[in-house]
Design an enzyme around this catalytic site. Structure first.
Site, PDB file in Angstrom:
ATOM      1  N   PRO A 193       0.876  -1.320  -0.015  1.00  7.73           N
ATOM      2  CA  PRO A 193      -0.019   0.019   0.093  1.00  7.73           C
ATOM      3  C   PRO A 193       1.000   1.135   0.005  1.00  7.73           C
ATOM      4  CG  PRO A 193      -0.814  -1.670   1.633  1.00  7.73           C
ATOM      5  CD  PRO A 193       0.476  -2.287   1.074  1.00  7.73           C
TER       6      PRO A 193
ATOM      7  N   GLU B 287       7.723 -11.120 -17.362  1.00  2.69           N
ATOM      8  CA  GLU B 287       6.214 -10.530 -16.990  1.00  2.69           C
ATOM      9  C   GLU B 287       6.175  -9.381 -18.050  1.00  2.69           C
ATOM     10  OE1 GLU B 287       4.010  -8.125 -13.424  1.00  2.69           O
ATOM     11  OE2 GLU B 287       5.827  -9.194 -12.800  1.00  2.69           O
TER      12      GLU B 287
ATOM     13  N   GLN C  10     -11.711   8.343 -46.069  1.00  2.00           N
ATOM     14  CA  GLN C  10     -10.454   8.356 -46.090  1.00  2.00           C
ATOM     15  C   GLN C  10      -9.835   8.625 -44.757  1.00  2.00           C
ATOM     16  OE1 GLN C  10      -8.216  11.383 -48.207  1.00  2.00           O
ATOM     17  NE2 GLN C  10      -6.924   9.809 -49.390  1.00  2.00           N
TER      18      GLN C  10
END
Ligand SMILES: Cc1cc2nc3c(=O)[nH]c(=O)nc-3n(C[C@H](O)[C@H](O)[C@H](O)COP(=O)(O)OP(=O)(O)OC[C@H]3O[C@@H](n4cnc5c(N)ncnc54)[C@H](O)[C@@H]3O)c2cc1C
Length: 388
Positions: A130, A243, A280
């Site tokens: 935290p 990771e 476009q």
């Protein structure tokens, strides 16, 4: 098919995985997104199919396949449009299990890696606290040695699979005065006395359970220490390469999914007497998006190739995540715009994709931290070495 990296066998695997996901997972996704709980039966089915064992040793029930099977696993999980479901699966298979496989001893592997591969045990990786996640070395959770045990105190937050997993891989300070040299990695069972968890509510990844976890005088036998005491920081840093590449691959795959969906939609939706894929202004956007997505994809494949050969690709994996997650956010934001008001509706996939994608530049190292790492490597010539 990109034949430079994928063989016929890879393609067959991709096809069977797609069929499996369509039949076994997709029918449940909306329910799991609502409840924030992935039912247990699907973990077991993933285990039975061998999906959790793709790159783990045969000795523990794995398949010991090359990394491109993992690339396919990650890509296809992104294409069923639940970043949360995908995260639950890959956080188990590649965050928690990587530590168990690399640092765990034989007993730990038999106890945790084998049932992780079969889908009988689910794991989570607890690093962030935290008080801060970016400054990993600044963590405050402690593990004090007492006889042949360690006593853990502290808290972790934002932990994927943090509520429903069976075991926790936890980083804690065994020597708080030694900075990043004083960190170690432990494995503990969910039901260990003193471990409690609270579920967090969040913007996206809604199918996955994200938890805040408290450790209150948790007594852990010393044989639940993984690897060497004091080596936790280098272990974590080393696995960040995988990771971060995973998060890069996830990003190019969800961008590709968004583009494919948007193109189909644009070929059917009409405005001013023609389908909107004829304007476009939109065509050039699509051209830019495809170019950026393909460049990321090719780069990510080349990094996967090098990682598979055993190279320490920390710089390239960091770049992969930084660039691919930025690209995915931009592409998905743009694809939502292609759908007009429908892009904003939950009945269409772009709303969830946008929410889920936003975590890309935050989780597993924020883009700011990644830029710091790249800057240190390219400007200061810092050379990150694998843990020995
Ligand atoms: C849904 C979700 C799932 C997650 N899963 C896991 C998990 O399974 N396991 C786990 O351990 N963690 C997990 N995380 C935590 C994630 O890795 C952290 O949120 C992330 O590393 C950032 O840490 P923090 O949130 O504490 O932000 P902070 O470190 O507080 O940073 C706040 C802000 O300051 C910036 N900042 C910090 N330091 C610097 C600096 N030196 N230079 C410039 N800017 C800086 C950051 O980039 C960020 O923008 C998850 C997070 C989420 C949201």
């Amino acid at each position: 098919m990109n034949t430079m990296y994928f063989t016929e066998e890879h393609q067959l695997f991709r096809q069977s995985l797609q069929d499996f996901l369509k039949k076994e997972v997709v029918p449940h996704i909306d329910k799991w997104e609502k409840t924030g709980t992935i039912e247990r039966f699907i973990w077991k089915k993933f285990g039975d199919m061998g999906f959790f064992g793709l790159n783990y040793p045969e000795q523990y029930g794995g398949l010991n396949l090359d990394l491109f099977y993992t690339v396919i696993f990650l890509e296809e999980l992104q294409k069923i449009n639940s970043g949360g479901f995908a995260a639950a699966m890959w956080a188990h298979a590649y965050l928690a299990m990587t530590h168990v496989n690399k640092e765990g001893n034989h007993e730990i592997k038999e106890k945790y890696l084998t049932p992780s591969i079969t889908g009988d045990k689910i794991g989570c990786l607890c690093i962030t606290e935290p008080f801060g996640g970016s400054d990993v070395a600044g963590m405050r959770t402690t593990a004090e040695k007492k006889g042949d045990t360690y006593v853990l105190n502290g808290s972790k937050t934002f932990i994927t699979n943090g509520i429903y997993s069976d075991y926790l891989v936890v980083a804690a300070k065994t020597n708080p005065d030694a900075g990043h040299h004083g960190m170690s990695i432990f494995i503990l069972d969910r039901d260990t006395k003193g471990v409690s968890a609270t579920k967090l509510d969040k913007l996206g990844w809604r199918a996955s359970d994200t938890g805040e976890i408290a450790f209150d005088n948790v007594v852990v036998p010393a044989n639940q220490l993984m690897g060497e005491e004091g080596k936790g920081f280098p272990y974590i840093m080393q696995h960040f390469a995988l990771e971060r590449l995973i998060m890069g691959i996830n990003a190019h795959a969800r961008a590709e999914f968004a583009l494919e969906y948007a193109l189909q939609y644009m070929s059917e939706r009409t405005a001013f007497g023609k389908t909107i894929d004829k304007f476009q202004a939109l065509r050039h956007k699509v051209a830019d998006f495809y170019t950026e997505m393909e460049i990321c994809k090719e780069f990510n494949y080349s990094v996967a190739y090098r990682l598979n050969k055993g190279e320490y690709v920390v710089k390239e994996a960091t770049m992969s995540k930084l660039q691919s997650t930025k690209m995915a956010d931009e592409v998905i934001y743009g694809c939502l715009q292609f759908l007009g008001g429908y892009g904003y509706m939950e009945d269409y996939p772009l709303a969830r994709l946008l929410r889920d994608s936003r975590l890309g530049p935050i989780g597993g190292g924020t883009s700011e931290i990644l830029r710091e790492i790249i800057a240190k490597m390219v400007i200061d010539k810092k050379d990150y070495k694998p843990a020995t």
